[in-house]
Scaffold this motif. Structure first.
Motif, PDB file in Angstrom:
ATOM      1  N   HIS A  62       0.828  -1.208   0.000  1.00 54.39           N
ATOM      2  CA  HIS A  62       0.000   0.000   0.000  1.00 54.39           C
ATOM      3  C   HIS A  62       0.864   1.261   0.000  1.00 54.39           C
ATOM      4  O   HIS A  62       0.497   2.279  -0.595  1.00 54.39           O
ATOM      5  N   GLN A  65       1.852   1.659  -3.638  1.00 53.00           N
ATOM      6  CA  GLN A  65       0.733   1.850  -4.567  1.00 53.00           C
ATOM      7  C   GLN A  65      -0.564   2.127  -3.789  1.00 53.00           C
ATOM      8  O   GLN A  65      -1.480   1.309  -3.767  1.00 53.00           O
ATOM      9  N   PRO A  66      -0.650   3.300  -3.167  1.00 51.09           N
ATOM     10  CA  PRO A  66      -1.826   3.614  -2.348  1.00 51.09           C
ATOM     11  C   PRO A  66      -3.121   3.730  -3.154  1.00 51.09           C
ATOM     12  O   PRO A  66      -4.207   3.681  -2.579  1.00 51.09           O
ATOM     13  N   GLU A  67      -3.012   3.855  -4.451  1.00 52.25           N
ATOM     14  CA  GLU A  67      -4.210   3.962  -5.279  1.00 52.25           C
ATOM     15  C   GLU A  67      -4.960   2.632  -5.412  1.00 52.25           C
ATOM     16  O   GLU A  67      -6.105   2.602  -5.854  1.00 52.25           O
ATOM     17  N   ARG A  68      -4.336   1.559  -5.034  1.00 56.69           N
ATOM     18  CA  ARG A  68      -4.982   0.238  -5.110  1.00 56.69           C
ATOM     19  C   ARG A  68      -5.894   0.062  -3.894  1.00 56.69           C
ATOM     20  O   ARG A  68      -5.481  -0.434  -2.849  1.00 56.69           O
ATOM     21  N   LYS A  69      -7.137   0.467  -4.066  1.00 56.44           N
ATOM     22  CA  LYS A  69      -8.108   0.505  -2.963  1.00 56.44           C
ATOM     23  C   LYS A  69      -8.428  -0.872  -2.386  1.00 56.44           C
ATOM     24  O   LYS A  69      -8.785  -0.989  -1.215  1.00 56.44           O
ATOM     25  N   SER A 124      -6.181  -4.077 -10.423  1.00 60.28           N
ATOM     26  CA  SER A 124      -6.596  -2.679 -10.568  1.00 60.28           C
ATOM     27  C   SER A 124      -5.460  -1.760 -10.947  1.00 60.28           C
ATOM     28  O   SER A 124      -4.329  -2.016 -10.807  1.00 60.28           O
TER      29      SER A 124
END
Length: 124
Positions: A62, A65-69, A124
């Protein structure tokens, strides 16, 4: 939430797993052996550890790649799984309250869902 929060959660859960496991192996051994629940307790500790390590790895991922919800959903699913699956087995092992075995599978389902969420996160 920041990835550091998830890493801290893993640190807390890991410390608890070590403490609970050690207490079970040493302080509770006579009780667990007398009730025949040593294996149940060990299963709870193993799954607690496995999913704590998964939370740690997902927290690190995370951070990159924090955009990977779906990562957050997986972490929370594993956390809920630890509470329900391992928690119910810990209580069952110590108290003998057998109806808790009926809720244990809900924790297992939370674990499975968490693993599926990792698939979604990777896509994603």
């Amino acid at each position: 939430m920041k990835n550091s929060t998830f890493i801290q959660l893993a640190g807390i859960l890991g410390g608890l797993a070590v403490g609970i496991g050690a207490f079970g192996a040493h302080g509770l051994q006579p009780l667990l052996e007398a009730t025949g629940r040593s294996e149940t307790f060990e299963t709870a500790v193993k799954y607690h550890f496995y999913h704590t390590l998964a939370i740690l790895i997902l927290g690190i991922w995370h951070g990159f790649q924090p955009e990977r919800k779906w990562l957050k959903a997986s972490i929370w699913s594993f956390f809920i799984g630890i509470l329900i699956f391992s928690g119910s087995l810990y209580i069952l092992s110590l108290s003998g309250i057998t109806w808790l075995g009926a809720i244990t599978p809900f924790g297992g389902v939370a674990f499975i869902i968490g693993w599926i969420f990792i698939v979604f996160a990777a896509k994603s």
